[in-house]
Write an enzyme that holds these catalytic residues in place. Structure first.
Site, mmCIF file in Angstrom:
data_model
loop_
_atom_site.group_PDB
_atom_site.id
_atom_site.type_symbol
_atom_site.label_atom_id
_atom_site.label_comp_id
_atom_site.label_asym_id
_atom_site.label_seq_id
_atom_site.Cartn_x
_atom_site.Cartn_y
_atom_site.Cartn_z
ATOM 1 N N ASP A 11 0.879 -1.182 0.000
ATOM 2 C CA ASP A 11 0.000 0.000 0.000
ATOM 3 C C ASP A 11 0.909 1.222 0.000
ATOM 4 O O ASP A 11 2.126 1.128 0.214
ATOM 5 C CB ASP A 11 -0.896 -0.013 1.245
ATOM 6 C CG ASP A 11 -1.815 1.220 1.330
ATOM 7 O OD1 ASP A 11 -2.361 1.618 0.298
ATOM 8 O OD2 ASP A 11 -1.971 1.775 2.427
ATOM 9 N N SER A 12 0.286 2.379 -0.162
ATOM 10 C CA SER A 12 1.056 3.620 -0.088
ATOM 11 C C SER A 12 1.554 3.882 1.338
ATOM 12 O O SER A 12 2.535 4.591 1.530
ATOM 13 C CB SER A 12 0.175 4.795 -0.519
ATOM 14 O OG SER A 12 -0.976 4.853 0.306
ATOM 15 N N CYS A 74 -4.262 -1.536 -1.866
ATOM 16 C CA CYS A 74 -4.466 -0.098 -2.076
ATOM 17 C C CYS A 74 -5.449 0.045 -3.226
ATOM 18 O O CYS A 74 -5.203 -0.479 -4.326
ATOM 19 C CB CYS A 74 -3.128 0.541 -2.447
ATOM 20 S SG CYS A 74 -3.248 2.267 -2.937
ATOM 21 N N GLU A 154 -3.663 8.179 8.882
ATOM 22 C CA GLU A 154 -2.208 8.084 9.094
ATOM 23 C C GLU A 154 -1.801 8.799 10.389
ATOM 24 O O GLU A 154 -0.805 8.456 11.019
ATOM 25 C CB GLU A 154 -1.449 8.685 7.903
ATOM 26 C CG GLU A 154 -1.525 7.881 6.630
ATOM 27 C CD GLU A 154 -0.503 6.727 6.549
ATOM 28 O OE1 GLU A 154 0.563 6.811 7.193
ATOM 29 O OE2 GLU A 154 -0.807 5.745 5.847
ATOM 30 N N CYS A 188 -11.137 2.759 0.104
ATOM 31 C CA CYS A 188 -9.734 3.102 0.349
ATOM 32 C C CYS A 188 -9.352 2.322 1.595
ATOM 33 O O CYS A 188 -10.103 2.311 2.576
ATOM 34 C CB CYS A 188 -9.582 4.604 0.586
ATOM 35 S SG CYS A 188 -7.921 5.079 1.155
ATOM 36 N N HIS A 190 -7.419 2.868 3.845
ATOM 37 C CA HIS A 190 -7.223 3.666 5.054
ATOM 38 C C HIS A 190 -8.535 3.914 5.813
ATOM 39 O O HIS A 190 -8.506 4.309 6.967
ATOM 40 C CB HIS A 190 -6.630 5.043 4.703
ATOM 41 C CG HIS A 190 -5.156 5.038 4.485
ATOM 42 N ND1 HIS A 190 -4.578 4.553 3.335
ATOM 43 C CD2 HIS A 190 -4.128 5.462 5.271
ATOM 44 C CE1 HIS A 190 -3.263 4.696 3.420
ATOM 45 N NE2 HIS A 190 -2.964 5.242 4.584
HETATM 46 N N1 DGL Z 1 -4.810 3.312 0.924
HETATM 47 C C1 DGL Z 1 -4.868 3.727 -0.415
HETATM 48 C C2 DGL Z 1 -6.146 3.327 -1.103
HETATM 49 O O1 DGL Z 1 -6.702 2.308 -0.746
HETATM 50 C C3 DGL Z 1 -4.449 5.098 -0.815
HETATM 51 C C4 DGL Z 1 -4.276 6.193 0.138
HETATM 52 C C5 DGL Z 1 -3.382 7.242 -0.500
HETATM 53 O O2 DGL Z 1 -2.189 6.992 -0.540
HETATM 54 O O3 DGL Z 1 -3.921 8.242 -0.988
HETATM 55 O O4 DGL Z 1 -6.609 3.983 -2.000
#
Ligand code: DGL
Length: 274
Positions: A11-12, A74, A154, A188, A190
């Site tokens: 993931d990012s 991600c 985050e 997402c 996150h």
């Molecule tokens: N967690 C990532 C996603 O599922 C991206 C979050 C990001 O880096 O903008 O899209």
């Protein structure tokens, strides 16, 4: 047949740990290597070309760990890069989170109106609407980009005034009126940590779904189909790699994982091309 090589997950940042947690629960005997590209987060505001380049570098790095499968934990990278990655890594299986997320949404809706919240890049590319319509052509899809949720997650600010104000600002327009969605896909990785705050705004009758559990199922099925499951008695290992801020990754990532992650167990890696 069996295969004891690890599964590579990336993931990012730490958001993909919500998927890692589901993988850990569903596949206790598998070794997992998780890479968070924390140096270059967020992906969600970047162009498809940049995200594809970053995702390619992340998978190249995971290949050096001898992985047997890649899980793109991600949505942004899945939305823009699953095609090129699948092609480049053939015959290595590559599993993204968009189709599993769409499946969870379609499975949960009664009214057929599905809301999707995601990063700007995911919403712009329309991958969720396509994946949902492929499964349910008559579905009505409403989408909203919620980029600030990534930063809040985050930061570990998943509840309280600031998170609630952001949730209201993003979600109130989508849930105004009688014909609001009955299901909201957290598109997402996150976002699941903000679920309680989101629920406060959208109301208890709206079903929140995400791709973690359905992705774990897709990975399980892909391992079984290809005879790639690990054969070991004990528990599999989980290894963490990050491209920056390993202490922060451990501290906040532990909340996502539901287990303590020690900073000394997070390896700092450089995945940029030399
Ligand atoms: N967690 C990532 C996603 O599922 C991206 C979050 C990001 O880096 O903008 O899209």
């Amino acid at each position: 047949m069996s295969d004891n090589r690890p599964i590579g997950v990336f993931d990012s940042g730490i958001g993909g740990i919500t998927v890692l947690k589901a993988l850990r629960a569903a596949l206790p005997h598998e070794d997992l290597v998780y890479l968070g590209d924390t140096a270059r987060l967020p992906y969600g505001t970047k162009s498809p070309e940049t995200v594809t380049a970053y995702a390619t570098q992340a998978t190249k790095h995971l290949m050096e760990h001898g992985v047997k499968m890649i899980v793109i934990a991600c949505n942004t990278a899945s939305a823009v890069a699953i095609g090129p990655l699948t092609e480049a890594l053939k015959p290595l299986p590559v599993i993204g989170v968009i189709e599993p997320g769409a499946k969870a949404g379609v499975g949960a809706t009664r009214s057929g109106h599905i809301g999707v919240i995601a990063t700007e890049a995911t919403v712009k590319g329309g991958a969720y609407a396509r994946a949902i319509h492929a499964l349910k052509p008559d579905a009505f899809v409403s989408q909203a980009p919620c980029g600030l949720f990534v930063t809040l997650a985050e930061e570990g600010w998943v509840s309280g005034d600031v998170a609630e104000a952001a949730a209201k600002r993003y979600l109130a327009p989508l849930f105004r009126g009688k014909n609001a969605p009955d299901t909201l896909v957290l598109g997402c990785t996150h976002f699941p940590v903000l679920a309680r705050t989101i629920k406060k705004v959208v109301g208890k009758d709206v079903k929140l779904v995400d791709s973690a559990a359905t992705t774990a199922k897709a990975v399980q099925a892909a391992l079984a189909d290809r005879g790639l499951g690990a054969k070991r008695r004990g528990k599999g290992k989980t290894r963490f790699l990050a491209t920056d801020s390993t202490e922060r990754f451990a501290r906040v990532g532990g909340i996502f994982f539901g287990e303590i992650i020690r900073a000394k167990d997070v390896e700092l890696v450089d995945i940029r091309p030399s």
